[in-house]
Design an enzyme around this catalytic site. Structure first.
Site, PDB file in Angstrom:
ATOM      1  N   SER A 141      85.466  27.523  53.919  1.00 18.68           N
ATOM      2  CA  SER A 141      84.157  27.467  54.561  1.00 18.68           C
ATOM      3  C   SER A 141      83.256  28.573  54.034  1.00 18.68           C
ATOM      4  O   SER A 141      83.719  29.551  53.458  1.00 18.68           O
ATOM      5  CB  SER A 141      84.331  27.627  56.075  1.00 18.68           C
ATOM      6  OG  SER A 141      85.017  28.829  56.341  1.00 18.68           O
ATOM      7  N   ASP A 203      83.183  29.502  70.632  1.00 17.14           N
ATOM      8  CA  ASP A 203      84.360  29.253  69.804  1.00 17.14           C
ATOM      9  C   ASP A 203      85.553  29.006  70.727  1.00 17.14           C
ATOM     10  O   ASP A 203      86.507  29.771  70.731  1.00 17.14           O
ATOM     11  CB  ASP A 203      84.610  30.452  68.889  1.00 17.14           C
ATOM     12  CG  ASP A 203      85.351  30.041  67.614  1.00 17.14           C
ATOM     13  OD1 ASP A 203      85.580  28.836  67.443  1.00 17.14           O
ATOM     14  OD2 ASP A 203      85.700  30.920  66.814  1.00 17.14           O
TER      15      ASP A 203
END
Length: 441
Positions: A141, A203
């Site tokens: 990522s 998250d």
């Protein structure tokens, strides 16, 4: 636009995929039926696979507004995802894009849940593992809340935006790649969810597990190593929470047909010295070149993780992986493999150097470095311009346990632009992220 004309954003224009001047008609959007399932989740209900699949399909088809996506994410975070829902969400996200099949029984990968600045182990593990002969298609990522992701740092060396056919070709020849996952359309609905999640600072564990595992399953992994760093300012602050997360990963991995192992590692401080793409790339190269100036913590952690991955190979006895990995690194084979992968992906079109604006941050008192705040150090590196400006970031001179004298530099800030430089400098003056304990008893 004149009457009878419709102006669109570039993103909307690309999504419609129509030529300029195409005749269109405009109508009210019909609310997606799957929103009823989102409301059910908001009320604390349990969603099955078909319901979650309907939600993810509508999100992938751009039928949800940002507010509706936020409602789904908040519902998952606040009411929580049960184990079966995590597996269902993972499967639904895999179904939203491409799925790679390498035609081999053993395809390895690793992922760190993040939160530790400078933790660029993937760029060392991948060439070590590939030099041994295992297949490791590493799609990484880009940074969203950190000063650098693996793809940002790899981009200092080589191109990372690879089309799927090119990616297959490179992996076939090199046994590995180190590319950005976004170009390959692997679990694309996950990218949409992340784009909404990150500005909110969300998250949640269930969402994180589904996000990680969907990308790995889509990339064709059969064996996966998860790194969970634990420390006072890491994402996971307590070992008990890490053990719970480990159980969830193992449960989901088992149902998804992944051989999954978890390593709980030390997350008390940044790994390596550089924080930011160019500085992290320097650390990686020092380790690969067996340079005596290489950061030992980055080298050791990479060897530990690479060793565990090598033990997925039936020919490597348990406990021997570390020594095999060390031999591959110290013999220069890892550097050779890294350079081969770099050449296969193509040299980076631009040459990057450290930011020209620098400021040393000095110790306010003499003593021992007792704590380093990962979050604050990462924040200062981002304010300096990382990762958008590859040469921006922080170079650490002192780590935990080191002695320091008053007014001695503890790290240096690098920036490319004055405004960023001032932001980072002011943030470091207010809180430099270090705690120094006096040596006086």
């Amino acid at each position: 636009a004149t009457p009878g004309e419709l102006g669109l954003s570039e993103q909307a224009f690309a999504q419609l995929n129509r030529a300029e001047g195409t005749a269109v008609y405009v109508n009210h959007a019909t609310p997606p039926q799957s929103l009823a399932f989102v409301r059910e989740k908001i009320s604390g209900g349990h969603l099955g696979y078909d319901e979650i699949l309907a939600i993810t399909r509508d999100i992938a088809a751009n039928r949800y507004s940002k507010i509706e996506i936020t409602a789904f994410l908040v519902a998952c975070a606040v009411t929580g995802l049960e184990r079966e829902e995590i597996v269902s969400l993972t499967r639904a996200m895999v179904a939203s894009g491409e799925r790679l099949d390498w035609g081999e029984a053993l395809v390895v990968d690793k992922h760190c849940i993040g939160g530790i600045p400078g933790n660029r182990t993937s760029l060392l593990i991948t060439p070590i593992v590939a030099a041994h002969g295992l297949l490791m298609p590493k799609t990484s990522s880009r940074a969203i809340t950190s000063p650098a992701g693996s793809a940002d740092t790899m981009e200092v060396f080589a191109r990372v935006e690879l089309e799927i056919d090119r990616l297959r070709e490179i992996v076939k020849h090199e046994r590995a790649c180190m590319s950005w996952g976004g170009t390959a359309r692997l679990a694309p609905v996950d990218d949409i969810l992340i784009s909404v999640e990150r500005p909110l600072g969300m998250d949640s564990p269930g969402q994180m597990i589904a996000s990680i595992l969907s990308k790995k399953v889509a990339a064709g992994a059969s064996h996966l190593l998860i790194d969970i760093p634990v420390g006072p300012t890491a994402k996971v602050t307590k070992r008990s929470a890490a053990m719970q997360l480990r159980k969830l990963f193992e449960y989901a991995g088992d149902l998804l047909g992944l051989h999954l192992e978890v390593m709980i590692t030390d997350g008390k401080q940044p790994i390596g010295r550089g924080i930011g793409p160019v500085l992290e790339a320097r650390d990686v190269m020092l380790v690969l070149e067996n340079d005596p100036r290489a950061p030992m913590d980055l080298k050791e952690k990479s060897l530990q993780l690479a060793g565990r991955i090598l033990e997925f190979d039936a020919d490597v006895r348990g406990g021997q992986g570390y020594f095999v990995a060390r031999d591959i690194l110290e013999s220069g084979r890892a550097l050779d493999k890294f350079e081969s992968i770099m050449n296969a992906q193509g040299a980076s079109p631009k040459s990057y150097t450290s930011g020209s604006l620098t400021q040393d941050i000095v110790a306010p008192a003499s003593g021992t470095i007792a704590a380093i705040d990962n979050l604050q150090v990462a924040r200062i590196a981002r304010l300096a311009g990382a990762p958008m400006d590859k040469g921006a970031g922080i170079d650490l001179y002192k780590k935990l346990g080191d002695q320091v004298r008053e007014s001695e530099p503890i790290y240096r800030i690098y920036s490319e632009f004055n405004a960023d430089f001032e932001f980072a400098r002011q943030a470091a003056e207010l809180d430099n992220g270090y705690r120094i304990d006096s040596n006086e008893s």
